[in-house]
Design a protein around this motif. Structure first.
Motif, PDB file in Angstrom:
ATOM      1  N   CYS A   1      74.496  34.735  24.060  1.00  0.00           N
ATOM      2  CA  CYS A   1      75.139  33.539  23.528  1.00  0.00           C
ATOM      3  C   CYS A   1      76.282  33.127  24.456  1.00  0.00           C
TER       4      CYS A   1
ATOM      5  N   CYS B   1      79.850  33.550  22.169  1.00  0.00           N
ATOM      6  CA  CYS B   1      80.438  34.839  21.789  1.00  0.00           C
ATOM      7  C   CYS B   1      79.923  36.004  22.613  1.00  0.00           C
TER       8      CYS B   1
ATOM      9  N   GLY C   1      77.167  37.559  22.380  1.00  0.00           N
ATOM     10  CA  GLY C   1      76.256  38.432  21.653  1.00  0.00           C
ATOM     11  C   GLY C   1      74.806  38.083  21.943  1.00  0.00           C
TER      12      GLY C   1
ATOM     13  N   ARG D   1      69.063  31.666  18.218  1.00  0.00           N
ATOM     14  CA  ARG D   1      70.147  31.595  17.231  1.00  0.00           C
ATOM     15  C   ARG D   1      71.060  32.802  17.343  1.00  0.00           C
ATOM     16  N   ARG D   2      72.334  32.546  17.177  1.00  0.00           N
ATOM     17  CA  ARG D   2      73.344  33.595  17.051  1.00  0.00           C
ATOM     18  C   ARG D   2      74.003  33.381  15.704  1.00  0.00           C
ATOM     19  N   LYS D   3      73.616  34.183  14.731  1.00  0.00           N
ATOM     20  CA  LYS D   3      74.073  33.995  13.361  1.00  0.00           C
ATOM     21  C   LYS D   3      75.575  34.229  13.219  1.00  0.00           C
ATOM     22  N   ASN D   4      76.112  35.203  13.962  1.00  0.00           N
ATOM     23  CA  ASN D   4      77.538  35.539  13.829  1.00  0.00           C
ATOM     24  C   ASN D   4      78.462  34.371  14.170  1.00  0.00           C
ATOM     25  N   CYS D   5      78.132  33.607  15.194  1.00  0.00           N
ATOM     26  CA  CYS D   5      79.004  32.477  15.560  1.00  0.00           C
ATOM     27  C   CYS D   5      78.404  31.139  15.138  1.00  0.00           C
ATOM     28  N   ASN D   6      77.262  31.199  14.406  1.00  0.00           N
ATOM     29  CA  ASN D   6      76.667  30.010  13.796  1.00  0.00           C
ATOM     30  C   ASN D   6      76.242  28.961  14.825  1.00  0.00           C
TER      31      ASN D   6
END
Length: 69
Positions: free
Chosen positions: A5, A8, A10, A55-60
């Motif tokens: 990402c 972030c 990740g 998709r990176r769920k942690n940073c939306n």
């Protein structure tokens, strides 16, 4: 291949966005109301109902590579 990402740093998860029965379109925020809400407005990015994305769920965040459309 793992992708990182850009926000972030990740790991991104590969998936897709399902647009239902319609094409995926880009709408500029400066477009008029009729262009935004009618089938005639917007720039068609893909005629496919499923668009590959990451998709990176942690940073939306969701990232779509337009070259993969």
């Amino acid at each position: 291949m793992k992708l990182e990402c850009p926000y972030c740093k990740g790991d991104l998860i590969k998936g897709f966005i399902d647009s239902g029965l319609h094409s995926l379109k880009w709408h500029n925020e400066n477009m008029g109301l009729l262009e935004k809400v009618t089938v005639f407005g917007g720039e068609v990015l893909s005629d496919c109902i499923r668009v590959k994305c990451y998709r990176r769920k942690n940073c939306n965040k969701i990232i779509i590579d337009l070259n993969e459309l």
